[in-house]
Design a protein around this motif. Structure first.
Motif, PDB file in Angstrom:
ATOM      1  N   SER B  43       0.829  -1.213   0.000  1.00 59.90           N
ATOM      2  CA  SER B  43       0.000   0.000   0.000  1.00 59.90           C
ATOM      3  C   SER B  43       0.861   1.259   0.000  1.00 59.90           C
ATOM      4  N   LYS B  44       1.967   1.215   0.707  1.00 57.58           N
ATOM      5  CA  LYS B  44       2.861   2.374   0.742  1.00 57.58           C
ATOM      6  C   LYS B  44       3.461   2.620  -0.640  1.00 57.58           C
ATOM      7  N   VAL B  46       2.139   1.828  -3.499  1.00 49.83           N
ATOM      8  CA  VAL B  46       1.089   2.358  -4.375  1.00 49.83           C
ATOM      9  C   VAL B  46       0.879   3.845  -4.101  1.00 49.83           C
ATOM     10  N   SER B  47       0.884   4.214  -2.825  1.00 53.26           N
ATOM     11  CA  SER B  47       0.650   5.630  -2.504  1.00 53.26           C
ATOM     12  C   SER B  47       1.776   6.504  -3.045  1.00 53.26           C
ATOM     13  N   GLU B  48       3.011   6.035  -2.979  1.00 54.01           N
ATOM     14  CA  GLU B  48       4.132   6.830  -3.496  1.00 54.01           C
ATOM     15  C   GLU B  48       4.080   6.918  -5.023  1.00 54.01           C
ATOM     16  N   ALA B  83      -4.238  -1.246  -2.656  1.00 53.53           N
ATOM     17  CA  ALA B  83      -4.378  -0.090  -1.777  1.00 53.53           C
ATOM     18  C   ALA B  83      -4.403  -0.474  -0.307  1.00 53.53           C
ATOM     19  N   ASN B  84      -5.063  -1.556  -0.010  1.00 51.06           N
ATOM     20  CA  ASN B  84      -5.183  -1.923   1.397  1.00 51.06           C
ATOM     21  C   ASN B  84      -4.211  -3.002   1.828  1.00 51.06           C
ATOM     22  N   GLN B  86      -1.270  -4.739   3.279  1.00 52.32           N
ATOM     23  CA  GLN B  86      -0.159  -4.449   4.190  1.00 52.32           C
ATOM     24  C   GLN B  86       0.948  -5.482   4.036  1.00 52.32           C
TER      25      GLN B  86
END
Lengths: 216, 185
Positions: B43-44, B46-48, B83-84, B86
């Motif tokens: 998820s991290k 994807v966010s970056e 996204a979710n 972990q």
């Protein structure tokens, strides 16, 4: 939940389940508002004995009741929205585009696990005499640049494990906007006045037509 | 179908938008490479990746990503919306990503597979390269795995990745169905 099927052709999977369950005639409840036309045509072609009927309203009434697990997800989603708002407050500055503001917001919510964001935004010089704050909209519709003294209006709407929360906020950039402050104070008085009327026995419709000016 | 045929013809303005969108995808890929480290979550990443594209103008992103390795117990499944997730990346993993920004209504998709440094064993690298080879001649498998020769090639050029003595050879070689079956097992 006892069964989960993954398919690249969902409607065919649904039809297969119906046939396996020997449900080939009678009434089939669905939400006609959102049922894709191609799905409807496939159902009518392959399941001619079924009559589709709309059950949107009862379904929505059922969905209004949330389990403790669902409430926990919604609360977490609320925290994501708060984090997105905090990130904007920390990073926003004149010269940024609306899209960049939205990127900061969504970066924060995604970093906490948001699986989607529906962000609306608008930027302008909020004015009581000449309202220059445009309608709230998708950030990418125009390459609007945030200027010193502008207000930014945001609908912060993350989705977490399928559950949405929306936080609406307006902020001033660089310096307080006097007109915006006045509007904010008026809004607070209206909300406070309305809260006093929100009690058992009062109808929402009656509260809506109360003379708002008495609270301002 | 006629509509789709018409839409295949692009104006210059449309081509410019698509090219710009491809630049956004590339910036996302670079951000992904920069963000990869041991124990970072899917998820991290994807966010970056999405952040890099959006702050440069992407109006929407459709990112799917997963990590793991092909034949391990911690195997690499199909690409999914991460996204979710972990799930944490470990040294020696592969990361597969479908990087898909939209710019002014025009989409571009870039598929990349990264090999995270550290514990990659030679035989695993061989497996990856062999799949890359197979994708040249067998599109179906390439789509399924989202591993293409180009993925491997670009991956091997990155500092994060293992050096490859002959990356161009990947593109030229072939693979048999027998070898592919072995890889599936």
């Amino acid at each position: 939940m006892t069964e989960c099927r993954i398919s690249t052709t969902p409607i065919q999977a649904i039809i297969d389940v119906l046939k396996e369950s020997e449900i080939t005639s009678g009434r089939l409840g669905t939400s006609l508002d959102i049922l894709p036309q191609s799905w409807r045509m496939a159902l009518e072609r392959e399941m001619p004995g079924l009559v589709l009927c709309d059950v949107s309203e009862p379904l929505f009434r059922i969905r209004n009741h949330h389990s403790p697990e669902e409430v926990a997800l919604i609360r977490q989603c609320g925290k994501l929205a708060d984090a997105g708002y905090a990130e904007v407050l920390k990073n926003v500055k004149p010269g940024m585009t609306e899209q960049q503001v939205a990127a900061e917001l969504e970066h924060a919510t995604q970093g906490m696990g948001a699986d989607y964001n529906f962000t609306l935004i608008s930027t302008g010089r909020f004015s009581l005499e000449d309202n220059q704050l445009p309608c709230i909209r998708a950030a990418t519709m125009f390459d609007c640049v945030v200027a010193h003294g502008d207000c930014i209006s945001m609908e912060i709407t993350p989705r977490y494990n399928g559950y949405w929360t929306q936080l609406v906020r307006i902020i001033s950039v660089g310096e307080p906007n006097e007109d915006f402050i006045k509007m904010h104070e008026v809004s607070c008085r209206i909300i406070k006045g309305a809260l006093e009327e929100l009690k058992p026995g009062n109808r929402i419709g009656n509260i809506a037509i109360l003379p708002v000016c008495t609270w301002i | 179908m006629d509509l789709y045929e018409i839409r295949k013809k692009r104006s210059r303005e449309e081509c410019r938008l698509v090219e710009k969108c491809a630049e956004l995808a590339l910036s996302g890929y670079e951000a992904l490479c920069a963000a990869v480290q041991n124990n970072v979550t899917e998820s991290k990443l994807v966010s970056e990746l999405d952040y890099a594209m959006k702050k440069q103008g992407a109006e929407e992103t459709l990112t799917t990503l997963n990590c793991g390795f092909l034949n391990d117990a911690n195997g690499m499944g199909l690409l999914h919306s991460a996204a979710n997730s972990q799930k944490a990346v470990k040294y020696g993993d592969c990361i597969a990503a479908a990087i898909t920004p939209r710019y002014n209504g025009y989409w571009v998709q870039m598929l990349r597979t990264l090999c995270v440094r550290g514990l990659m064993q030679n035989e695993k690298l061989d497996v990856l390269l062999t799949i890359g080879n197979g994708c040249v001649g067998t599109n179906a498998y390439g789509c399924f795995r989202f591993l293409t020769a180009a993925n491997v090639y670009y991956g091997l050029q990155s500092a994060l990745f293992f050096p490859c003595s002959n990356p161009v050879g990947i593109v030229d070689s072939e693979i048999s169905c027998g070898e592919l079956k072995m890889l599936e097992s």
